[in-house]
Design a protein around this motif. Structure first.
Motif, PDB file in Angstrom:
ATOM      1  N   ARG A  84       0.827  -1.241  -0.022  1.00 13.03           N
ATOM      2  CA  ARG A  84       0.137  -0.050   0.149  1.00 13.03           C
ATOM      3  C   ARG A  84       0.807   1.277  -0.116  1.00 13.03           C
ATOM      4  N   GLY A  85       0.486   1.881  -0.572  1.00 13.92           N
ATOM      5  CA  GLY A  85       1.346   3.000  -1.396  1.00 13.92           C
ATOM      6  C   GLY A  85       2.840   3.351  -1.746  1.00 13.92           C
ATOM      7  N   ALA A  86       2.761   1.979  -2.015  1.00 12.66           N
ATOM      8  CA  ALA A  86       4.362   1.791  -2.495  1.00 12.66           C
ATOM      9  C   ALA A  86       4.842   2.686  -3.653  1.00 12.66           C
ATOM     10  N   THR A  87       6.377   2.599  -4.032  1.00 15.91           N
ATOM     11  CA  THR A  87       6.228   3.502  -5.133  1.00 15.91           C
ATOM     12  C   THR A  87       7.395   2.483  -5.925  1.00 15.91           C
ATOM     13  N   LEU A  88       6.451   2.302  -6.752  1.00 16.59           N
ATOM     14  CA  LEU A  88       7.084   0.955  -7.560  1.00 16.59           C
ATOM     15  C   LEU A  88       7.313   1.497  -9.591  1.00 16.59           C
ATOM     16  N   ARG A  89       7.779   2.288  -8.892  1.00 11.81           N
ATOM     17  CA  ARG A  89       7.831   3.287 -10.848  1.00 11.81           C
ATOM     18  C   ARG A  89       9.437   2.640 -11.504  1.00 11.81           C
ATOM     19  N   GLY A  90       8.586   2.124 -12.588  1.00 13.07           N
ATOM     20  CA  GLY A  90       9.746   1.323 -12.770  1.00 13.07           C
ATOM     21  C   GLY A  90      10.717  -0.253 -12.576  1.00 13.07           C
ATOM     22  N   ALA A  91       9.664  -0.552 -12.145  1.00 15.12           N
ATOM     23  CA  ALA A  91      10.105  -1.565 -10.607  1.00 15.12           C
ATOM     24  C   ALA A  91      10.002  -2.712 -12.095  1.00 15.12           C
ATOM     25  N   TRP A  92      10.385  -3.702 -12.180  1.00 15.39           N
ATOM     26  CA  TRP A  92      11.033  -5.339 -12.739  1.00 15.39           C
ATOM     27  C   TRP A  92      10.118  -6.184 -11.793  1.00 15.39           C
ATOM     28  N   LEU A  93       8.731  -6.513 -12.962  1.00 19.05           N
ATOM     29  CA  LEU A  93       8.746  -6.777 -11.604  1.00 19.05           C
ATOM     30  C   LEU A  93       7.625  -8.271 -13.060  1.00 19.05           C
ATOM     31  N   ILE A  94       8.569  -8.064 -13.669  1.00 19.81           N
ATOM     32  CA  ILE A  94       8.436  -9.479 -14.536  1.00 19.81           C
ATOM     33  C   ILE A  94       8.258 -11.058 -13.623  1.00 19.81           C
ATOM     34  N   ALA A  95       6.361 -11.860 -14.035  1.00 24.59           N
ATOM     35  CA  ALA A  95       6.689 -12.908 -13.889  1.00 24.59           C
ATOM     36  C   ALA A  95       6.768 -13.086 -11.746  1.00 24.59           C
ATOM     37  N   ALA A  96       6.484 -11.757 -10.857  1.00 24.66           N
ATOM     38  CA  ALA A  96       6.798 -11.701 -10.440  1.00 24.66           C
ATOM     39  C   ALA A  96       5.407 -12.990  -9.636  1.00 24.66           C
ATOM     40  N   ASP A  97       5.439 -12.659  -8.255  1.00 27.19           N
ATOM     41  CA  ASP A  97       4.186 -13.310  -8.113  1.00 27.19           C
ATOM     42  C   ASP A  97       3.463 -12.593  -7.058  1.00 27.19           C
ATOM     43  N   LEU A  98       2.165 -11.212  -7.526  1.00 29.50           N
ATOM     44  CA  LEU A  98       1.723 -11.030  -6.613  1.00 29.50           C
ATOM     45  C   LEU A  98      -0.021 -10.724  -5.990  1.00 29.50           C
ATOM     46  N   THR A  99       0.372 -12.573  -6.438  1.00 31.31           N
ATOM     47  CA  THR A  99      -1.298 -13.091  -5.898  1.00 31.31           C
ATOM     48  C   THR A  99      -1.415 -12.540  -4.338  1.00 31.31           C
ATOM     49  N   GLY A 100      -2.672 -11.911  -3.916  1.00 29.40           N
ATOM     50  CA  GLY A 100      -3.045 -11.480  -3.406  1.00 29.40           C
ATOM     51  C   GLY A 100      -2.915 -10.453  -2.589  1.00 29.40           C
ATOM     52  N   ALA A 101      -1.903 -10.130  -3.374  1.00 29.31           N
ATOM     53  CA  ALA A 101      -0.733  -8.348  -2.751  1.00 29.31           C
ATOM     54  C   ALA A 101      -2.093  -7.017  -2.566  1.00 29.31           C
ATOM     55  N   ASP A 102      -1.561  -6.198  -1.735  1.00 32.72           N
ATOM     56  CA  ASP A 102      -2.382  -5.242  -1.792  1.00 32.72           C
ATOM     57  C   ASP A 102      -1.832  -4.036  -2.308  1.00 32.72           C
ATOM     58  N   LEU A 103      -1.520  -3.513  -2.980  1.00 30.59           N
ATOM     59  CA  LEU A 103      -1.487  -2.627  -4.220  1.00 30.59           C
ATOM     60  C   LEU A 103      -2.276  -0.932  -4.420  1.00 30.59           C
ATOM     61  N   ARG A 104      -2.677  -1.122  -3.609  1.00 26.50           N
ATOM     62  CA  ARG A 104      -4.240   0.451  -3.033  1.00 26.50           C
ATOM     63  C   ARG A 104      -3.471   1.438  -2.982  1.00 26.50           C
ATOM     64  N   GLY A 105      -3.394   2.566  -3.832  1.00 27.11           N
ATOM     65  CA  GLY A 105      -2.220   3.354  -3.953  1.00 27.11           C
ATOM     66  C   GLY A 105      -1.009   3.279  -3.787  1.00 27.11           C
ATOM     67  N   ALA A 106      -0.772   2.174  -4.961  1.00 30.82           N
ATOM     68  CA  ALA A 106       0.763   2.053  -5.493  1.00 30.82           C
ATOM     69  C   ALA A 106       1.113   2.971  -6.421  1.00 30.82           C
TER      70      ALA A 106
END
Length: 280
Positions: free
Chosen positions: A205-227
């Motif tokens: 929540r509220g993270a900055t993932l600007r330009g992050a490499w998330l290729i094939a990342a497992d974000l199952t059930g992750a909370d990305l609200r406000g990111a």
């Protein structure tokens, strides 16, 4: 309350008003995304004389998944109908076609910036910078209406840097109220190498993932609200049951390149990809 989707409709590709510029101007290489090589300026072999794709409904099965995750942000119809006044690249001289193909990527970049600026103007938390965002949006729109010669000579990178100053300030304002259990440092994942990362159920929540490499990342059930997801590479990332409510600077190509489910919660600015519901 501002509407995050207001003004975004004109920044979506309208193939019916475009001369299939993405299918001609852009190159692609044989890979998992494309079944064969194609140089820039050469029509895709699947393109018909009516500017329509002959395998549009079967692109993924035929090895052209890359086409399904591309969006020109409305630049195609702008270049086709405004910059070149409805004149097809097939008409006139070869120089006319080359100018059209040179201009298209430039306007595409400007329209992507217009998407971010327009979305930022719909974020209540960014109200302190709305006047500056509005002026920058108007300035960027004016740039898209320059002549082909002026557009070809435009320093888009310099303009992007100016826009990014405002987008960074917008991000700070929006994320300040997003919360999350992570400390300030852990919420800053700008440009992070998270390829294949195990982030199942992560609190982002509220993270900055600007330009992050998330290729094939497992974000199952992750909370990305406000990111902040501007420029994050989500190719093959698993967003099953993830919550992206309120996530911002997320574009349709990013979502289309990821995997998800009926339980994935998305912001209103993007649509749920059809191939998600087709998953077993």
């Amino acid at each position: 309350m501002p509407d995050r989707t207001a003004g975004l409709a004109e920044l979506r590709g309208d193939c019916a008003r475009c001369f299939a510029l993405c299918c001609v101007a852009l190159p692609f290489a044989a890979s998992s995304d494309f079944a064969r090589n194609k140089p820039a300026g050469k029509p895709c072999p699947n393109l018909g004389g009516d500017h329509r794709c002959g395998i549009h409904t079967d692109l993924r099965a035929r090895g052209y998944a890359g086409c399904t995750v591309y969006d020109c942000f409305g630049a195609g119809q702008k270049v086709s109908q405004v910059t070149f006044g409805g004149q097809d690249w097939r008409t006139g001289s070869g120089e006319h076609a080359r100018r059209m193909f040179d201009v298209f990527p430039v306007v595409r970049q400007l329209h992507e910036l217009l998407w971010y600026l327009t979305e930022a103007l719909g974020l209540p938390a960014a109200r302190p910078v709305h006047p500056d965002l509005r002026r920058m949006r108007e300035r960027t729109e004016r740039l898209t209406r320059r002549t082909p010669q002026e557009l070809a000579a435009l320093d888009v990178a310099a303009h992007r840097r100016e826009v990014d100053v405002l987008l960074l300030r917008t991000s700070e304002l929006v994320r300040a109220g997003a919360g999350g259990r992570s400390g300030g440092g852990r919420r800053d994942r700008r440009g992070a190498d998270l390829v294949g990362a195990r982030l199942r159920g992560a609190d982002l929540r509220g993270a900055t993932l600007r330009g992050a490499w998330l290729i094939a990342a497992d974000l199952t059930g992750a909370d990305l609200r406000g990111a902040d997801l501007i420029g994050a590479d989500l190719r093959g990332a698993d967003l099953t049951d993830a919550d992206l409510t309120g996530a911002f600077f997320l574009t349709q190509p990013q979502v289309d390149a990821a995997r998800g489910s009926a339980g994935t919660r998305l912001p209103e600015s993007v649509a749920r990809p059809a191939h998600w519901t087709a998953r077993a």
